[in-house]
Design a protein around this motif. Structure first.
Motif, PDB file in Angstrom:
ATOM      1  N   GLN A 206       0.813  -1.217   0.000  1.00 17.38           N
ATOM      2  CA  GLN A 206       0.000   0.000   0.000  1.00 17.38           C
ATOM      3  C   GLN A 206       0.847   1.267   0.000  1.00 17.38           C
ATOM      4  O   GLN A 206       0.337   2.346   0.223  1.00 17.38           O
ATOM      5  CB  GLN A 206      -0.945  -0.003   1.203  1.00 17.38           C
ATOM      6  N   SER A 207       2.123   1.129  -0.297  1.00 18.02           N
ATOM      7  CA  SER A 207       2.956   2.328  -0.374  1.00 18.02           C
ATOM      8  C   SER A 207       2.699   3.041  -1.697  1.00 18.02           C
ATOM      9  O   SER A 207       2.198   2.458  -2.657  1.00 18.02           O
ATOM     10  CB  SER A 207       4.437   1.964  -0.235  1.00 18.02           C
ATOM     11  N   VAL A 208       3.055   4.302  -1.742  1.00 14.96           N
ATOM     12  CA  VAL A 208       2.829   5.110  -2.943  1.00 14.96           C
ATOM     13  C   VAL A 208       3.519   4.506  -4.156  1.00 14.96           C
ATOM     14  O   VAL A 208       2.968   4.458  -5.251  1.00 14.96           O
ATOM     15  CB  VAL A 208       3.308   6.558  -2.709  1.00 14.96           C
ATOM     16  N   GLU A 209       4.728   4.006  -3.976  1.00 15.04           N
ATOM     17  CA  GLU A 209       5.484   3.432  -5.091  1.00 15.04           C
ATOM     18  C   GLU A 209       5.364   1.906  -5.126  1.00 15.04           C
ATOM     19  O   GLU A 209       6.223   1.224  -5.655  1.00 15.04           O
ATOM     20  CB  GLU A 209       6.953   3.856  -5.014  1.00 15.04           C
ATOM     21  N   GLY A 210       4.284   1.384  -4.587  1.00 17.46           N
ATOM     22  CA  GLY A 210       4.106  -0.066  -4.495  1.00 17.46           C
ATOM     23  C   GLY A 210       4.214  -0.781  -5.824  1.00 17.46           C
ATOM     24  O   GLY A 210       3.828  -0.259  -6.873  1.00 17.46           O
ATOM     25  N   THR A 211       4.774  -1.979  -5.793  1.00 16.69           N
ATOM     26  CA  THR A 211       4.961  -2.776  -7.009  1.00 16.69           C
ATOM     27  C   THR A 211       3.979  -3.942  -7.086  1.00 16.69           C
ATOM     28  O   THR A 211       4.005  -4.688  -8.044  1.00 16.69           O
ATOM     29  CB  THR A 211       6.399  -3.319  -7.063  1.00 16.69           C
ATOM     30  N   THR A 212       3.168  -4.104  -6.065  1.00 16.11           N
ATOM     31  CA  THR A 212       2.138  -5.138  -6.064  1.00 16.11           C
ATOM     32  C   THR A 212       0.806  -4.467  -5.760  1.00 16.11           C
ATOM     33  O   THR A 212       0.769  -3.345  -5.254  1.00 16.11           O
ATOM     34  CB  THR A 212       2.437  -6.235  -5.016  1.00 16.11           C
ATOM     35  N   PRO A 213      -0.298  -5.132  -6.058  1.00 16.98           N
ATOM     36  CA  PRO A 213      -1.602  -4.502  -5.840  1.00 16.98           C
ATOM     37  C   PRO A 213      -1.885  -4.283  -4.354  1.00 16.98           C
ATOM     38  O   PRO A 213      -1.369  -4.996  -3.503  1.00 16.98           O
ATOM     39  CB  PRO A 213      -2.587  -5.507  -6.445  1.00 16.98           C
ATOM     40  N   ASP A 214      -2.732  -3.288  -4.091  1.00 12.71           N
ATOM     41  CA  ASP A 214      -3.185  -3.119  -2.713  1.00 12.71           C
ATOM     42  C   ASP A 214      -4.414  -4.013  -2.507  1.00 12.71           C
ATOM     43  O   ASP A 214      -4.938  -4.578  -3.466  1.00 12.71           O
ATOM     44  CB  ASP A 214      -3.440  -1.644  -2.377  1.00 12.71           C
ATOM     45  N   PRO A 215      -4.866  -4.196  -1.276  1.00 12.78           N
ATOM     46  CA  PRO A 215      -5.979  -5.120  -1.025  1.00 12.78           C
ATOM     47  C   PRO A 215      -7.254  -4.811  -1.819  1.00 12.78           C
ATOM     48  O   PRO A 215      -7.943  -5.727  -2.263  1.00 12.78           O
ATOM     49  CB  PRO A 215      -6.210  -4.984   0.483  1.00 12.78           C
ATOM     50  N   LEU A 216      -7.568  -3.528  -2.016  1.00 11.09           N
ATOM     51  CA  LEU A 216      -8.765  -3.200  -2.793  1.00 11.09           C
ATOM     52  C   LEU A 216      -8.592  -3.597  -4.260  1.00 11.09           C
ATOM     53  O   LEU A 216      -9.535  -4.080  -4.896  1.00 11.09           O
ATOM     54  CB  LEU A 216      -9.107  -1.717  -2.660  1.00 11.09           C
ATOM     55  N   ASP A 217      -7.396  -3.432  -4.792  1.00 12.04           N
ATOM     56  CA  ASP A 217      -7.118  -3.897  -6.159  1.00 12.04           C
ATOM     57  C   ASP A 217      -7.307  -5.409  -6.251  1.00 12.04           C
ATOM     58  O   ASP A 217      -7.845  -5.919  -7.237  1.00 12.04           O
ATOM     59  CB  ASP A 217      -5.684  -3.551  -6.578  1.00 12.04           C
ATOM     60  N   LEU A 218      -6.865  -6.131  -5.227  1.00 13.36           N
ATOM     61  CA  LEU A 218      -7.039  -7.585  -5.217  1.00 13.36           C
ATOM     62  C   LEU A 218      -8.516  -7.957  -5.186  1.00 13.36           C
ATOM     63  O   LEU A 218      -8.948  -8.919  -5.821  1.00 13.36           O
ATOM     64  CB  LEU A 218      -6.321  -8.207  -4.024  1.00 13.36           C
ATOM     65  N   PHE A 219      -9.296  -7.197  -4.437  1.00 13.99           N
ATOM     66  CA  PHE A 219     -10.730  -7.440  -4.355  1.00 13.99           C
ATOM     67  C   PHE A 219     -11.384  -7.307  -5.732  1.00 13.99           C
ATOM     68  O   PHE A 219     -12.104  -8.205  -6.183  1.00 13.99           O
ATOM     69  CB  PHE A 219     -11.348  -6.466  -3.348  1.00 13.99           C
ATOM     70  N   ILE A 220     -11.112  -6.206  -6.420  1.00 12.46           N
ATOM     71  CA  ILE A 220     -11.684  -5.998  -7.755  1.00 12.46           C
ATOM     72  C   ILE A 220     -11.143  -7.043  -8.722  1.00 12.46           C
ATOM     73  O   ILE A 220     -11.880  -7.588  -9.550  1.00 12.46           O
ATOM     74  CB  ILE A 220     -11.386  -4.568  -8.263  1.00 12.46           C
ATOM     75  N   THR A 221      -9.862  -7.356  -8.617  1.00  3.17           N
ATOM     76  CA  THR A 221      -9.264  -8.382  -9.478  1.00  3.17           C
ATOM     77  C   THR A 221      -9.922  -9.731  -9.235  1.00  3.17           C
ATOM     78  O   THR A 221     -10.155 -10.505 -10.170  1.00  3.17           O
ATOM     79  CB  THR A 221      -7.751  -8.460  -9.232  1.00  3.17           C
ATOM     80  N   SER A 222     -10.256 -10.025  -7.993  1.00  3.87           N
ATOM     81  CA  SER A 222     -10.939 -11.268  -7.668  1.00  3.87           C
ATOM     82  C   SER A 222     -12.308 -11.325  -8.337  1.00  3.87           C
ATOM     83  O   SER A 222     -12.706 -12.353  -8.908  1.00  3.87           O
ATOM     84  CB  SER A 222     -11.073 -11.400  -6.152  1.00  3.87           C
ATOM     85  N   LEU A 223     -13.050 -10.230  -8.292  1.00  2.51           N
ATOM     86  CA  LEU A 223     -14.346 -10.174  -8.979  1.00  2.51           C
ATOM     87  C   LEU A 223     -14.175 -10.384 -10.487  1.00  2.51           C
ATOM     88  O   LEU A 223     -14.914 -11.152 -11.117  1.00  2.51           O
ATOM     89  CB  LEU A 223     -15.024  -8.827  -8.734  1.00  2.51           C
ATOM     90  N   ALA A 224     -13.196  -9.704 -11.062  1.00  2.84           N
ATOM     91  CA  ALA A 224     -12.985  -9.766 -12.514  1.00  2.84           C
ATOM     92  C   ALA A 224     -12.527 -11.151 -12.969  1.00  2.84           C
ATOM     93  O   ALA A 224     -13.045 -11.693 -13.949  1.00  2.84           O
ATOM     94  CB  ALA A 224     -11.961  -8.709 -12.929  1.00  2.84           C
ATOM     95  N   THR A 225     -11.566 -11.729 -12.265  1.00  2.00           N
ATOM     96  CA  THR A 225     -11.058 -13.031 -12.694  1.00  2.00           C
ATOM     97  C   THR A 225     -12.080 -14.136 -12.457  1.00  2.00           C
ATOM     98  O   THR A 225     -12.136 -15.105 -13.214  1.00  2.00           O
ATOM     99  CB  THR A 225      -9.723 -13.381 -12.012  1.00  2.00           C
ATOM    100  N   CYS A 226     -12.890 -14.001 -11.427  1.00  2.24           N
ATOM    101  CA  CYS A 226     -13.952 -14.979 -11.183  1.00  2.24           C
ATOM    102  C   CYS A 226     -14.947 -14.952 -12.342  1.00  2.24           C
ATOM    103  O   CYS A 226     -15.304 -15.994 -12.905  1.00  2.24           O
ATOM    104  CB  CYS A 226     -14.651 -14.671  -9.863  1.00  2.24           C
ATOM    105  N   ALA A 227     -15.397 -13.765 -12.726  1.00  7.50           N
ATOM    106  CA  ALA A 227     -16.331 -13.633 -13.841  1.00  7.50           C
ATOM    107  C   ALA A 227     -15.704 -14.159 -15.131  1.00  7.50           C
ATOM    108  O   ALA A 227     -16.356 -14.861 -15.913  1.00  7.50           O
ATOM    109  CB  ALA A 227     -16.750 -12.172 -14.007  1.00  7.50           C
TER     110      ALA A 227
END
Length: 127
Positions: free
Chosen positions: A28-49
């Motif tokens: 969750q840092s400004v220069e983060g190189t991996t998704p933050d938890p909310l990004d993972l949540f949306i990604t989970s919805l998208a990949t499930c669909a």
């Protein structure tokens, strides 16, 4: 069946979540190189669909070429709450007309989305 996800605290705002045979990193840092938890949540919805779309096509021997799924969402700037999620499905020319509505129904079966409609109970425990 009880399942478990173990969180390891990394440097800065990095976290690693390990469950079963997978590890997912977040940052969750400004220069983060991996998704933050909310990004993972949306990604989970998208990949499930998307997986349900793939299963639909595979069960009918429909090629995936030209099929695309994008997910857009509206997020409140102050609360970070998501107010709307929009699935945008692109089908190629020649996709069988008789399957278009059924494809949307298949995507709608995503259990990640269903959890939002019928949320689990949440408990906090301090040990």
């Amino acid at each position: 069946m009880l399942k478990k996800v173990k969180i390891e605290f990394g440097e800065g705002k990095k976290l690693n979540a390990t469950g079963g045979n997978f590890t997912v990193g977040t940052d969750q840092s400004v220069e983060g190189t991996t998704p933050d938890p909310l990004d993972l949540f949306i990604t989970s919805l998208a990949t499930c669909a998307a997986q349900y779309a793939r299963n639909f096509c595979e069960s009918r021997s429909i090629a995936m070429n030209g099929i695309a799924l994008n997910v857009e969402y509206c997020q409140h700037l102050e609360t970070s709450q998501i107010s709307k999620v929009n699935y945008i499905l692109t089908l190629p020319e020649g996709f069988p007309e008789k399957y278009k509505a059924a494809m949307l129904r298949a995507i709608d079966l995503c259990p990640v989305k269903k959890h939002l409609l019928n949320p689990p109970a949440f408990e906090l425990e301090l040990v």
